[in-house]
Design a protein around this motif. Structure first.
Motif, PDB file in Angstrom:
ATOM      1  N   LEU A  20       9.909  -1.512  -7.942  1.00  0.00           N
ATOM      2  CA  LEU A  20      10.442  -1.435  -9.304  1.00  0.00           C
ATOM      3  C   LEU A  20       9.387  -0.937 -10.277  1.00  0.00           C
ATOM      4  CD1 LEU A  20      12.574  -4.721  -9.503  1.00  0.00           C
ATOM      5  CD2 LEU A  20      13.249  -2.452  -8.711  1.00  0.00           C
ATOM      6  N   GLN A  21       8.148  -1.357 -10.094  1.00  0.00           N
ATOM      7  CA  GLN A  21       7.079  -0.933 -10.991  1.00  0.00           C
ATOM      8  C   GLN A  21       6.790   0.560 -10.846  1.00  0.00           C
ATOM      9  OE1 GLN A  21       4.091  -3.753  -9.763  1.00  0.00           O
ATOM     10  NE2 GLN A  21       4.599  -5.200 -11.390  1.00  0.00           N
ATOM     11  N   VAL A  22       6.833   1.063  -9.620  1.00  0.00           N
ATOM     12  CA  VAL A  22       6.646   2.506  -9.419  1.00  0.00           C
ATOM     13  C   VAL A  22       7.786   3.275 -10.073  1.00  0.00           C
ATOM     14  CG1 VAL A  22       6.565   4.357  -7.710  1.00  0.00           C
ATOM     15  CG2 VAL A  22       5.328   2.224  -7.297  1.00  0.00           C
ATOM     16  N   ALA A  23       9.012   2.816  -9.849  1.00  0.00           N
ATOM     17  CA  ALA A  23      10.177   3.503 -10.415  1.00  0.00           C
ATOM     18  C   ALA A  23      10.120   3.526 -11.933  1.00  0.00           C
ATOM     19  CB  ALA A  23      11.457   2.818  -9.942  1.00  0.00           C
ATOM     20  N   ALA A  24       9.784   2.401 -12.532  1.00  0.00           N
ATOM     21  CA  ALA A  24       9.776   2.307 -13.991  1.00  0.00           C
ATOM     22  C   ALA A  24       8.808   3.285 -14.629  1.00  0.00           C
ATOM     23  CB  ALA A  24       9.422   0.880 -14.410  1.00  0.00           C
ATOM     24  N   LYS A  25       7.725   3.583 -13.942  1.00  0.00           N
ATOM     25  CA  LYS A  25       6.679   4.417 -14.524  1.00  0.00           C
ATOM     26  C   LYS A  25       6.798   5.890 -14.170  1.00  0.00           C
ATOM     27  CE  LYS A  25       1.625   4.616 -14.953  1.00  0.00           C
ATOM     28  NZ  LYS A  25       0.329   3.996 -14.553  1.00  0.00           N
ATOM     29  N   HIS A  26       7.415   6.208 -13.005  1.00  0.00           N
ATOM     30  CA  HIS A  26       7.226   7.551 -12.481  1.00  0.00           C
ATOM     31  C   HIS A  26       8.479   8.384 -12.222  1.00  0.00           C
ATOM     32  CE1 HIS A  26       2.902   7.069 -11.843  1.00  0.00           C
ATOM     33  NE2 HIS A  26       3.139   5.879 -11.304  1.00  0.00           N
ATOM     34  N   THR A  69      13.297  23.656 -14.758  1.00  0.00           N
ATOM     35  CA  THR A  69      12.274  23.207 -15.702  1.00  0.00           C
ATOM     36  C   THR A  69      11.775  21.821 -15.334  1.00  0.00           C
ATOM     37  OG1 THR A  69      13.327  24.494 -17.462  1.00  0.00           O
ATOM     38  CG2 THR A  69      11.776  22.774 -18.140  1.00  0.00           C
ATOM     39  N   HIS A  70      12.699  20.978 -14.881  1.00  0.00           N
ATOM     40  CA  HIS A  70      12.331  19.636 -14.420  1.00  0.00           C
ATOM     41  C   HIS A  70      13.113  19.342 -13.154  1.00  0.00           C
ATOM     42  CE1 HIS A  70      10.913  15.469 -14.745  1.00  0.00           C
ATOM     43  NE2 HIS A  70      12.116  15.127 -14.311  1.00  0.00           N
ATOM     44  N   LEU A  71      12.415  19.157 -12.050  1.00  0.00           N
ATOM     45  CA  LEU A  71      13.052  18.835 -10.775  1.00  0.00           C
ATOM     46  C   LEU A  71      13.207  17.318 -10.692  1.00  0.00           C
ATOM     47  CD1 LEU A  71      12.219  20.537  -7.396  1.00  0.00           C
ATOM     48  CD2 LEU A  71      12.854  18.130  -7.507  1.00  0.00           C
ATOM     49  N   PRO A  72      14.431  16.803 -10.588  1.00  0.00           N
ATOM     50  CA  PRO A  72      14.656  15.347 -10.635  1.00  0.00           C
ATOM     51  C   PRO A  72      14.045  14.637  -9.431  1.00  0.00           C
ATOM     52  CG  PRO A  72      16.694  16.573 -11.027  1.00  0.00           C
ATOM     53  CD  PRO A  72      15.691  17.557 -10.529  1.00  0.00           C
ATOM     54  N   ILE A  73      13.536  13.436  -9.683  1.00  0.00           N
ATOM     55  CA  ILE A  73      13.000  12.588  -8.620  1.00  0.00           C
ATOM     56  C   ILE A  73      13.775  11.275  -8.582  1.00  0.00           C
ATOM     57  CG2 ILE A  73      11.000  11.308  -7.776  1.00  0.00           C
ATOM     58  CD1 ILE A  73       9.205  13.447  -8.866  1.00  0.00           C
ATOM     59  N   TYR A  74      14.345  10.995  -7.417  1.00  0.00           N
ATOM     60  CA  TYR A  74      15.006   9.721  -7.143  1.00  0.00           C
ATOM     61  C   TYR A  74      14.023   8.812  -6.409  1.00  0.00           C
ATOM     62  CZ  TYR A  74      19.704  11.775  -7.970  1.00  0.00           C
ATOM     63  OH  TYR A  74      20.825  12.375  -8.515  1.00  0.00           O
ATOM     64  N   PHE A  75      14.294   7.510  -6.473  1.00  0.00           N
ATOM     65  CA  PHE A  75      13.408   6.543  -5.824  1.00  0.00           C
ATOM     66  C   PHE A  75      14.200   5.276  -5.542  1.00  0.00           C
ATOM     67  CE2 PHE A  75       9.950   3.377  -5.716  1.00  0.00           C
ATOM     68  CZ  PHE A  75       9.003   4.034  -4.933  1.00  0.00           C
ATOM     69  N   GLY A  76      13.869   4.601  -4.439  1.00  0.00           N
ATOM     70  CA  GLY A  76      14.544   3.362  -4.096  1.00  0.00           C
ATOM     71  C   GLY A  76      13.571   2.285  -3.676  1.00  0.00           C
ATOM     72  N   GLY A  77      14.110   1.080  -3.510  1.00  0.00           N
ATOM     73  CA  GLY A  77      13.300  -0.070  -3.121  1.00  0.00           C
ATOM     74  C   GLY A  77      13.521  -1.210  -4.088  1.00  0.00           C
ATOM     75  N   SER A  78      13.615  -2.436  -3.583  1.00  0.00           N
ATOM     76  CA  SER A  78      13.970  -3.569  -4.431  1.00  0.00           C
ATOM     77  C   SER A  78      12.831  -4.551  -4.655  1.00  0.00           C
ATOM     78  CB  SER A  78      15.163  -4.314  -3.815  1.00  0.00           C
ATOM     79  OG  SER A  78      16.304  -3.479  -3.771  1.00  0.00           O
ATOM     80  N   GLU A 138       0.827  -1.209   0.000  1.00  0.00           N
ATOM     81  CA  GLU A 138       0.000   0.000   0.000  1.00  0.00           C
ATOM     82  C   GLU A 138       0.860   1.258   0.000  1.00  0.00           C
ATOM     83  OE1 GLU A 138      -3.908  -1.638   2.454  1.00  0.00           O
ATOM     84  OE2 GLU A 138      -2.101  -1.002   3.541  1.00  0.00           O
ATOM     85  N   ARG A 139       1.982   1.216   0.706  1.00  0.00           N
ATOM     86  CA  ARG A 139       2.862   2.397   0.735  1.00  0.00           C
ATOM     87  C   ARG A 139       3.421   2.692  -0.649  1.00  0.00           C
ATOM     88  NH1 ARG A 139       4.679   0.107   5.762  1.00  0.00           N
ATOM     89  NH2 ARG A 139       6.683  -0.573   4.878  1.00  0.00           N
ATOM     90  N   TYR A 140       3.802   1.667  -1.389  1.00  0.00           N
ATOM     91  CA  TYR A 140       4.322   1.914  -2.735  1.00  0.00           C
ATOM     92  C   TYR A 140       3.230   2.441  -3.660  1.00  0.00           C
ATOM     93  CZ  TYR A 140       8.921   0.037  -1.777  1.00  0.00           C
ATOM     94  OH  TYR A 140      10.187  -0.142  -1.288  1.00  0.00           O
ATOM     95  N   LEU A 164      14.830  -3.306 -14.392  1.00  0.00           N
ATOM     96  CA  LEU A 164      14.202  -1.988 -14.466  1.00  0.00           C
ATOM     97  C   LEU A 164      14.190  -1.441 -15.885  1.00  0.00           C
ATOM     98  CD1 LEU A 164      15.176  -0.230 -11.165  1.00  0.00           C
ATOM     99  CD2 LEU A 164      12.946  -0.111 -12.260  1.00  0.00           C
ATOM    100  N   ASN A 165      15.239  -1.698 -16.631  1.00  0.00           N
ATOM    101  CA  ASN A 165      15.257  -1.243 -18.026  1.00  0.00           C
ATOM    102  C   ASN A 165      14.100  -1.869 -18.810  1.00  0.00           C
ATOM    103  OD1 ASN A 165      17.467   0.427 -17.756  1.00  0.00           O
ATOM    104  ND2 ASN A 165      18.946  -1.058 -18.525  1.00  0.00           N
ATOM    105  N   GLN A 166      13.833  -3.141 -18.551  1.00  0.00           N
ATOM    106  CA  GLN A 166      12.730  -3.814 -19.235  1.00  0.00           C
ATOM    107  C   GLN A 166      11.381  -3.245 -18.805  1.00  0.00           C
ATOM    108  OE1 GLN A 166      13.318  -7.976 -18.341  1.00  0.00           O
ATOM    109  NE2 GLN A 166      15.219  -8.109 -19.510  1.00  0.00           N
ATOM    110  N   LEU A 167      11.229  -3.006 -17.500  1.00  0.00           N
ATOM    111  CA  LEU A 167       9.974  -2.446 -17.012  1.00  0.00           C
ATOM    112  C   LEU A 167       9.761  -1.021 -17.535  1.00  0.00           C
ATOM    113  CD1 LEU A 167      10.075  -3.670 -13.298  1.00  0.00           C
ATOM    114  CD2 LEU A 167       8.517  -4.461 -15.085  1.00  0.00           C
ATOM    115  N   ALA A 168      10.822  -0.223 -17.555  1.00  0.00           N
ATOM    116  CA  ALA A 168      10.705   1.150 -18.038  1.00  0.00           C
ATOM    117  C   ALA A 168      10.372   1.187 -19.523  1.00  0.00           C
ATOM    118  CB  ALA A 168      11.994   1.919 -17.763  1.00  0.00           C
ATOM    119  N   ALA A 169      10.917   0.250 -20.280  1.00  0.00           N
ATOM    120  CA  ALA A 169      10.656   0.206 -21.718  1.00  0.00           C
ATOM    121  C   ALA A 169       9.174  -0.012 -22.001  1.00  0.00           C
ATOM    122  CB  ALA A 169      11.490  -0.895 -22.368  1.00  0.00           C
TER     123      ALA A 169
END
Length: 362
Positions: free
Chosen positions: A181-187, A167-176, A124-126, A208-213
């Motif tokens: 990984l699904q949140v990171a790949a999309k957002h 113009t774009h403020l970078p967002i970092y994210f962690g978690g394994s 739920e947190r993710y 992650l590269n596969q999920l982001a693609a």
């Protein structure tokens, strides 16, 4: 691309080998931030703890006493409305002259989350983090009022006049976990890994590269280590053992048993599994402190001469991990030493590698 080298600051002098003597020390914030800036770091992380000083204010104070170094502010969704968080972050980006990035951390421990009144489970947190990021970005970049209907946030006609300076403020994210990984790949823009062995890091990047693609996106990556450097390899390993003994003594003296419990987070479990493979992995990855604290936080070290440690970081860079966060066990002095001896080696090796790749592709 040029490697990004990050450090870490906090609000008092303390580490595994240095007992905290103060609850808060604003002069130390200035000291450690300026040490990193003078050493040549690109960015410094200000972390998040459920029982420590507020990171927004620590970052603002550090920024007021520096001029060039950038900041990475850790923030846990769930305790501040995302529209308000977006305005706070936009304000801080304006105050820092566009030097801010956001590190969204969903929380890896149910126990720690409950200290601030959060009783959602990890999945739920993710899911909440994904909605939080969506609303924050809409608040930053929408030029007209917007509404949002999610499982965790319901917003009607939100609008913020204050926007980030960037113009774009970078967002970092962690978690394994797969949810992370699904949140990171999309957002997000940059995915942060703990210091796993090369094989584990490569696995994470490829997944992650596969999920982001699937979302027609590409991510950047950052990895974290605790370098232990010395003029010779043997002296560096002796230093590592001294750090181990001092850390063990401090754990025993202060009864920090929480640091010895099996971690709930998947990232911590992966670190602990790596430590189970041996104390020395790959060329010079040391898991001594990881075993001691049961993988409860970023604790793997690269041990050796500056040239040897830089060479190991280069191997991760070759995997497509173009950022590294390094912090020592003697935070200020290590930052100074890294700037004098390690950072130049890291930049020289990665720049040479980039030049070679350009020649190959030409």
């Amino acid at each position: 691309m040029a490697i990004q080298i990050l450090g870490m600051i906090w609000h008092r002098e303390a580490s595994e080998i240095i007992p905290a003597t103060k609850t808060f020390d604003k002069n130390y914030i200035v000291k450690i931030a300026q040490a990193h800036e003078q050493a040549g770091f690109d960015r410094i992380l200000c972390g998040y703890w459920s029982d420590q000083a507020d990171g927004f204010l620590v970052t603002a104070y550090a920024a007021a006493h520096t001029s060039k170094i950038k900041f990475l502010l850790a923030h846990r969704p769930g305790f501040v409305s995302p529209t308000l968080a977006a305005r706070k972050l936009a304000t801080l980006d304006q105050l820092t002259d566009g030097r801010l990035a956001l590190h969204v951390i969903s929380g890896g421990s149910d126990i720690d989350q409950k200290k601030d009144g959060d009783f959602l489970n990890k999945q739920e947190r993710y899911a909440r983090s994904a909605e939080f990021i969506e609303v924050v970005q809409k608040t930053w970049y929408s030029q007209e009022p917007f509404s949002y209907e999610g499982d965790y946030y319901h917003i009607v006609d939100a609008y913020s006049e204050i926007k980030p300076l960037q113009t774009h403020l970078p967002i970092y994210f962690g978690g394994s976990s797969i949810e992370a990984l699904q949140v990171a790949a999309k957002h997000v823009d940059i995915f942060a890994l703990w210091g796993e062995p090369l094989a584990g890091a490569q696995e994470q990047v490829e997944t992650l590269n596969q999920l982001a693609a699937q979302h027609e996106r590409q991510l950047d990556y950052n990895i974290s280590f605790r370098p232990i450097i010395a003029d010779s390899e043997s002296i560096a390993w002796e230093k590592a053992q001294e750090i181990y003994q001092l850390s063990k003594k401090q754990l025993e003296n202060f009864g920090l048993q929480a640091a010895r419990k099996k971690p709930q987070s998947t990232g911590g479990q992966r670190l602990l599994a790596a430590a189970g493979q041996g104390e020395r992995l790959d060329t010079n990855l040391w898991t001594g402190i990881t075993s001691l604290v049961q993988g409860s936080y970023n604790s793997t070290a690269l041990v050796g001469t500056p040239e040897q440690v830089a060479e190991s970081i280069l191997q991760y860079y070759k995997l497509g991990i173009h950022g590294v966060l390094i912090r020592g066990f003697d935070p200020v002095q290590d930052a100074i030493d890294y700037g004098r001896e390690l950072l130049p080696q890291i930049r020289e090796k990665t720049e040479k590698y980039d030049q070679q790749q350009q020649l190959i592709s030409a």
